[in-house]
Design a protein around this motif. Sequence first.
Motif, mmCIF file in Angstrom:
data_model
loop_
_atom_site.group_PDB
_atom_site.id
_atom_site.type_symbol
_atom_site.label_atom_id
_atom_site.label_comp_id
_atom_site.label_asym_id
_atom_site.label_seq_id
_atom_site.Cartn_x
_atom_site.Cartn_y
_atom_site.Cartn_z
ATOM 1 N N LEU A 349 0.973 -1.345 -0.021
ATOM 2 C CA LEU A 349 0.276 0.036 -0.260
ATOM 3 C C LEU A 349 1.117 0.931 0.008
ATOM 4 O O LEU A 349 0.510 2.613 -0.922
ATOM 5 C CB LEU A 349 -0.851 0.331 1.115
ATOM 6 N N GLN A 350 2.399 1.399 0.790
ATOM 7 C CA GLN A 350 2.956 2.587 1.010
ATOM 8 C C GLN A 350 3.849 2.511 -0.136
ATOM 9 O O GLN A 350 3.867 3.668 -0.874
ATOM 10 C CB GLN A 350 3.940 2.097 2.174
ATOM 11 N N GLN A 351 4.593 1.289 -1.147
ATOM 12 C CA GLN A 351 4.206 1.487 -2.296
ATOM 13 C C GLN A 351 3.566 2.119 -3.298
ATOM 14 O O GLN A 351 4.375 3.262 -4.435
ATOM 15 C CB GLN A 351 5.284 0.454 -2.671
ATOM 16 N N PHE A 352 1.964 1.442 -3.363
ATOM 17 C CA PHE A 352 1.339 2.617 -4.285
ATOM 18 C C PHE A 352 1.519 3.892 -4.381
ATOM 19 O O PHE A 352 1.115 4.308 -5.280
ATOM 20 C CB PHE A 352 -0.049 1.765 -3.872
ATOM 21 N N ASP A 353 1.398 4.090 -2.510
ATOM 22 C CA ASP A 353 1.088 5.989 -2.159
ATOM 23 C C ASP A 353 2.073 6.546 -3.103
ATOM 24 O O ASP A 353 1.925 7.269 -3.309
ATOM 25 C CB ASP A 353 0.764 5.576 -0.689
ATOM 26 N N GLY A 354 3.620 5.947 -2.134
ATOM 27 C CA GLY A 354 4.733 6.776 -2.755
ATOM 28 C C GLY A 354 4.737 6.992 -4.345
ATOM 29 O O GLY A 354 5.716 7.972 -4.843
ATOM 30 N N ASN A 355 4.458 5.779 -5.323
ATOM 31 C CA ASN A 355 5.501 5.653 -6.677
ATOM 32 C C ASN A 355 3.810 6.322 -7.000
ATOM 33 O O ASN A 355 4.692 6.895 -8.614
ATOM 34 C CB ASN A 355 5.479 4.361 -6.516
ATOM 35 N N PHE A 356 2.938 6.417 -6.815
ATOM 36 C CA PHE A 356 1.478 6.729 -7.708
ATOM 37 C C PHE A 356 0.440 7.713 -7.250
ATOM 38 O O PHE A 356 0.207 8.301 -8.133
ATOM 39 C CB PHE A 356 0.761 5.257 -8.094
ATOM 40 N N LEU A 357 0.048 6.813 -6.120
ATOM 41 C CA LEU A 357 -1.015 8.071 -6.000
ATOM 42 C C LEU A 357 -0.164 9.991 -5.751
ATOM 43 O O LEU A 357 -0.920 10.511 -5.809
ATOM 44 C CB LEU A 357 -2.027 7.665 -4.458
ATOM 45 N N GLY A 358 0.692 9.033 -5.064
ATOM 46 C CA GLY A 358 1.152 10.716 -3.672
ATOM 47 C C GLY A 358 1.866 11.483 -5.084
ATOM 48 O O GLY A 358 1.173 12.396 -4.922
ATOM 49 N N PRO A 359 2.075 11.120 -5.653
ATOM 50 C CA PRO A 359 2.795 12.409 -6.923
ATOM 51 C C PRO A 359 1.578 12.731 -8.037
ATOM 52 O O PRO A 359 2.125 13.431 -8.011
ATOM 53 C CB PRO A 359 3.480 11.247 -8.360
ATOM 54 N N LYS A 360 0.538 11.774 -7.961
ATOM 55 C CA LYS A 360 -0.699 12.054 -8.841
ATOM 56 C C LYS A 360 -1.488 13.830 -8.311
ATOM 57 O O LYS A 360 -1.630 14.084 -8.489
ATOM 58 C CB LYS A 360 -1.875 10.962 -9.120
ATOM 59 N N ILE A 361 -1.322 13.350 -6.621
ATOM 60 C CA ILE A 361 -2.310 14.635 -5.918
ATOM 61 C C ILE A 361 -1.474 15.620 -5.811
ATOM 62 O O ILE A 361 -1.357 16.499 -5.566
ATOM 63 C CB ILE A 361 -2.798 13.644 -4.699
ATOM 64 N N LEU A 362 0.546 15.009 -5.386
ATOM 65 C CA LEU A 362 0.559 16.491 -5.069
ATOM 66 C C LEU A 362 1.710 16.705 -5.775
ATOM 67 O O LEU A 362 2.432 18.318 -6.280
ATOM 68 C CB LEU A 362 2.007 15.347 -3.656
ATOM 69 N N GLY A 363 1.271 16.171 -7.114
ATOM 70 C CA GLY A 363 2.806 16.587 -7.430
ATOM 71 C C GLY A 363 4.341 16.813 -7.196
ATOM 72 O O GLY A 363 4.851 16.206 -7.131
ATOM 73 N N ASP A 364 4.954 17.776 -7.864
ATOM 74 C CA ASP A 364 5.874 19.113 -7.375
ATOM 75 C C ASP A 364 5.528 19.897 -6.732
ATOM 76 O O ASP A 364 6.303 21.194 -7.162
ATOM 77 C CB ASP A 364 6.615 19.146 -8.549
ATOM 78 N N SER A 365 4.813 19.908 -4.991
ATOM 79 C CA SER A 365 4.632 20.553 -5.097
ATOM 80 C C SER A 365 5.687 21.405 -4.342
ATOM 81 O O SER A 365 5.929 22.275 -3.556
ATOM 82 C CB SER A 365 3.336 20.357 -3.808
ATOM 83 N N THR A 366 6.659 20.461 -3.009
ATOM 84 C CA THR A 366 7.905 21.217 -3.028
ATOM 85 C C THR A 366 9.010 21.223 -4.000
ATOM 86 O O THR A 366 9.539 22.149 -3.844
ATOM 87 C CB THR A 366 7.979 19.925 -1.914
ATOM 88 N N GLY A 367 9.646 20.646 -4.482
ATOM 89 C CA GLY A 367 10.418 20.659 -5.300
ATOM 90 C C GLY A 367 11.733 20.213 -4.953
ATOM 91 O O GLY A 367 12.850 20.901 -5.233
ATOM 92 N N VAL A 368 11.593 19.867 -3.641
ATOM 93 C CA VAL A 368 12.739 19.548 -3.242
ATOM 94 C C VAL A 368 13.422 17.566 -2.938
ATOM 95 O O VAL A 368 12.049 16.524 -3.312
ATOM 96 C CB VAL A 368 12.881 19.814 -1.437
ATOM 97 N N SER A 369 14.759 17.629 -3.369
ATOM 98 C CA SER A 369 14.886 15.733 -3.307
ATOM 99 C C SER A 369 14.224 15.192 -1.672
ATOM 100 O O SER A 369 14.649 16.026 -1.026
ATOM 101 C CB SER A 369 16.328 15.618 -3.446
ATOM 102 N N PRO A 370 14.285 14.198 -2.069
ATOM 103 C CA PRO A 370 14.934 12.618 -1.436
ATOM 104 C C PRO A 370 15.723 13.327 0.841
ATOM 105 O O PRO A 370 15.421 13.614 1.777
ATOM 106 C CB PRO A 370 14.680 11.514 -1.484
#
Length: 465
Positions: A349-370
């Motif tokens: 579930l967290q892989q799905f959130d981190g690689n698909f759902l999160g980027p779709k919703i947040l996009g590049d709102s912060t623009g910072v590296s990990p």
Amino acid sequence: MPEGNPEKKKRPSDYLSDEENARYKVIAGRAFFVGLALIVIYFVIKRWGSISSGWDVITKVFQPILFGAIMAYLANPIMGFFSRLFNNIADFFAKRRGKKRKLPENGKPIKWIRVLSSILAILLIVAAVIFFLVLVVPQFISTLNELVNHIHEKVRGVIDWADRITSYRFKDVMDSARDNKNIDNTLDKLVDFVRKYFNLESQNQVVNTLTKWGMSFGKTVVNLIIGIFVCVYVLIDKEKFKAWTKKIIYTIFPVKPANHIVETFRKADEVFYGFIVGKIIDSIIIGIICYFAMLILGFPYAVVCSVIIGVTNVIPIFGPYIGAVPTVCLIFVNNPMQGIYFLIFVIVLQQFDGNFLGPKILGDSTGVSPFWVVFAIVVGGGLFGVPGMIIGVPMVSLTLWVIKRIADHYLRVKKMPVPASSYEKLGYIDPATGDIIPRQGSRKKKHNGIIEKILSKRKNKQPKK
């Protein structure tokens, strides 16, 4: 030399040209501000205890205003939705009557629509919170009651499972662990540890601590009620607050710095709003997916585990793992194999959130590296706890944006390349032309150690120009 015409004594600056004087003044000004910043940082670090205690006092005094401002910030899009809805309804009825609506001058919002939209937005948020508490709190209480009342049976079940998977090779140890006395001794040690951690060793300390917690909870509830009224007033007059803030900025600062400050505030609103609201929406969706998936897969404690997973998901990177620990332990005690399956499900579930759902919703709102995300979470959490872990990422993103703007400005003044990619293979910059000279590979030499060989290979792999 005549006494009436004494020769004026020259200062050191008189021997320099105007350009050199201007350059040295700029260097002196920068050195002064850097030294001042270092002194301030030194005293902040040295007096951090006093500063943090003073900050706690200030936050307690302004807690209702802070609650109201946060609620207004989160309720603003809901208020905007209701405002557009009521305006469309008013336009529809005005067209049916064949009359034109009278709108305020300068594009100001209609007073009754703004007031009604603000109240409805707050009522919707309060209703959602109450519904959440009514739905979740009884589930938490029943889960805790079941866990406490059947703790011996659940622990024995875990021991039986461990005995089976080890093919009964440690049967004597497992039989000893199944004894109620040993289980009670372990639980007593756990309770003693919790009491020492929260300083609840004596009965008076327990009473005093519970009294403090009760008074703190009561004050927080009162401040929340006051914050609701503050939120409504802020939403109603938000344009006036914005106008007065800009007026004060342009009163205090010159025009160019004031323009940069206003632009920084706009960027801060974009970063904070995009990240926080997007993260809340993302966490709600993850909680809902987790709940229905647990029902389908037959996992117990679906409501409790889904709420914990969704709430901790607000914290970037570490949040999912923080939420996985208690939920996996809760299911593992009930059924060890289901606990292992649930751990696998949480990872997926967290892989799905981190690689698909999160980027779709947040996009590049912060623009910072990990790296900067981890840095923001560690530093923010260390300074301000859980709230710091949440707002640390947009705060670091805004700080890096400001630093980038300042660096780009001075690079343009020096007529040097602005993109960071131009400096990746930089060897040095030609002082005469300002051109970037790439780093060249070094000649082969005799190596005395493994590290020198590795560094030489890395240098020789770079293309020579």
